[in-house]
Design an enzyme around this catalytic site. Structure first.
Site, short mmCIF file in Angstrom:
data_model
loop_
_atom_site.label_atom_id
_atom_site.label_comp_id
_atom_site.label_asym_id
_atom_site.label_seq_id
_atom_site.Cartn_x
_atom_site.Cartn_y
_atom_site.Cartn_z
N THR A 44 -52.64 -49.56 18.27
CA THR A 44 -52.64 -51.13 18.37
C THR A 44 -53.94 -51.60 19.37
OG1 THR A 44 -49.96 -51.44 17.95
CG2 THR A 44 -51.38 -53.47 18.63
N THR A 45 -53.72 -50.88 20.54
CA THR A 45 -54.80 -51.36 21.51
C THR A 45 -56.33 -51.01 20.91
OG1 THR A 45 -53.19 -50.80 23.13
CG2 THR A 45 -55.42 -51.01 23.86
N TYR A 107 -44.29 -55.33 8.19
CA TYR A 107 -44.56 -56.46 7.25
C TYR A 107 -43.30 -56.20 5.92
CZ TYR A 107 -45.98 -60.09 4.09
OH TYR A 107 -45.90 -61.29 3.37
N TYR A 133 -43.18 -44.58 16.58
CA TYR A 133 -43.65 -45.92 17.35
C TYR A 133 -42.83 -47.04 16.85
CZ TYR A 133 -47.06 -49.34 19.16
OH TYR A 133 -47.56 -50.28 19.81
N ARG A 138 -43.93 -56.29 16.53
CA ARG A 138 -45.15 -56.50 15.44
C ARG A 138 -44.89 -55.92 14.24
NH1 ARG A 138 -50.71 -56.63 17.55
NH2 ARG A 138 -50.68 -56.65 20.03
N LYS A 162 -42.37 -43.66 20.84
CA LYS A 162 -43.02 -44.80 21.71
C LYS A 162 -42.18 -45.77 21.56
CE LYS A 162 -47.04 -47.64 22.45
NZ LYS A 162 -48.36 -48.21 22.13
N ILE A 204 -47.17 -44.53 27.05
CA ILE A 204 -48.27 -44.61 26.14
C ILE A 204 -48.92 -46.00 26.42
CG2 ILE A 204 -49.50 -45.05 23.90
CD1 ILE A 204 -47.56 -42.88 23.13
#
Length: 292
Positions: A44-45, A107, A133, A138, A162, A204
């Site tokens: 994401t980062t 989603y 993850y 999100r 994560k 992370i």
């Protein structure tokens, strides 16, 4: 493969609308020099949501090449499209990544059985260590501890998670149900120390883009039983940990790196530059932390 310690969720530098390879390589090299334990491109980062497939592959390739086996590379390869996740995972393996970070499908909000079958299909198709993850804020869904335990039991490739709920009860349930053979990594910098205290394996990290040495030292101090040093580093980093989320990640961290002259503040829409009032707050916090 044991994924433990401090891993940096790498920012992806852009210039003139393309990946800035020179800045990216320099950032990776600095991370390794500072003692980071591992690297995570295309999370994401790294603005993975707005990278083309070719750019996604380019970022993984650059990171693997620059790391050159000095530290493990855990490549972001997830998708809400299982076939796409298989494609990206296969590329990561072919490129030489040590493992893949796989977000739960976002989603489309699958059931727990759908989440299980998504990861099982990837594992059945490609043999590479997998770190799940879980970031419900999100994705819109939560990988429940029982599903994590089932995946870890049934699929030897599932070696870690994560965990980015910020919920220590959930993290504790995962460790209780899956055992210590599963590396539970914090996905929220501010929960690293408490997570380590209940059996977590590391982090992370977003803020380690700026403080790789301190983040690595916190994990190392904990491993040595030096709780006082780990706690001291935790509180030293807390203002920056908060600052990294004054707006949507990775807007603050990329802005901070740009203020240090390490890359441009070049974002992909819908990410936009940091608001002016928050920019002044960020500058003040960075100055207090001695990194500006």
């Amino acid at each position: 493969m044991n994924f433990s310690g401090a891993y940096t969720a790498l920012v992806t530098p852009f210039r003139n609308g393309k990946i800035d390879e020179e800045s990216f390589r320099e950032h990776i090299e600095w991370q390794i020099t500072e003692g980071i334990h591992g690297l995570v491109p295309c999370g994401t980062t790294g603005e993975s949501a707005t990278l083309t497939h070719d750019e996604h592959k380019e970022a993984i390739r650059i990171c693997v090449e620059q790391a050159n086996k000095r530290v493990p590379v855990l490549a972001g390869a997830g998708s809400n499209n299982t076939k796409e996740a298989v494609h990206l995972t296969q590329f990561a393996k072919d490129a030489g990544a040590d493992g893949v970070l796989l977000i739960s499908p976002y989603y489309n909000k699958p059931t727990q059985e759908g989440i299980y079958q998504h990861f099982k299909h990837i594992a059945d198709t490609i043999s590479i260590p997998m770190v799940l993850y879980n970031v419900p804020g999100r994705t819109g869904s939560n990988i429940l501890p029982s599903t994590v335990a089932r995946l870890h039991k049934d699929i030897p490739q599932v070696v870690g998670i994560k965990e980015a709920t910020g919920n220590l009860t959930q993290a504790s349930d995962i460790i209780e149900q899956s055992g210590t053979s599963l590396n539970v990594l914090s996905g929220d910098d501010f929960t690293l120390l408490p997570l380590l205290s209940i059996g977590g394996a590391g982090v992370i990290s977003v803020v380690s883009n700026l403080l790789p040495k301190k983040m690595a030292q916190l994990c190392e101090a904990w491993d040595k039983g030096d709780i006082a040093t780990a706690r001291k580093l935790h509180y030293e980093m807390q203002p920056l940990n908060r600052a990294m989320f004054i707006e949507s990640n990775p807007i603050p961290v990329k802005t901070a790196l740009a203020l240090q002259g390490k890359m441009d503040t070049d974002f992909r829409l819908p990410m936009v530059p940091l608001a002016e009032d928050n920019l002044e707050k960020l500058k003040s916090i960075m100055t207090d932390a001695g990194i500006l």
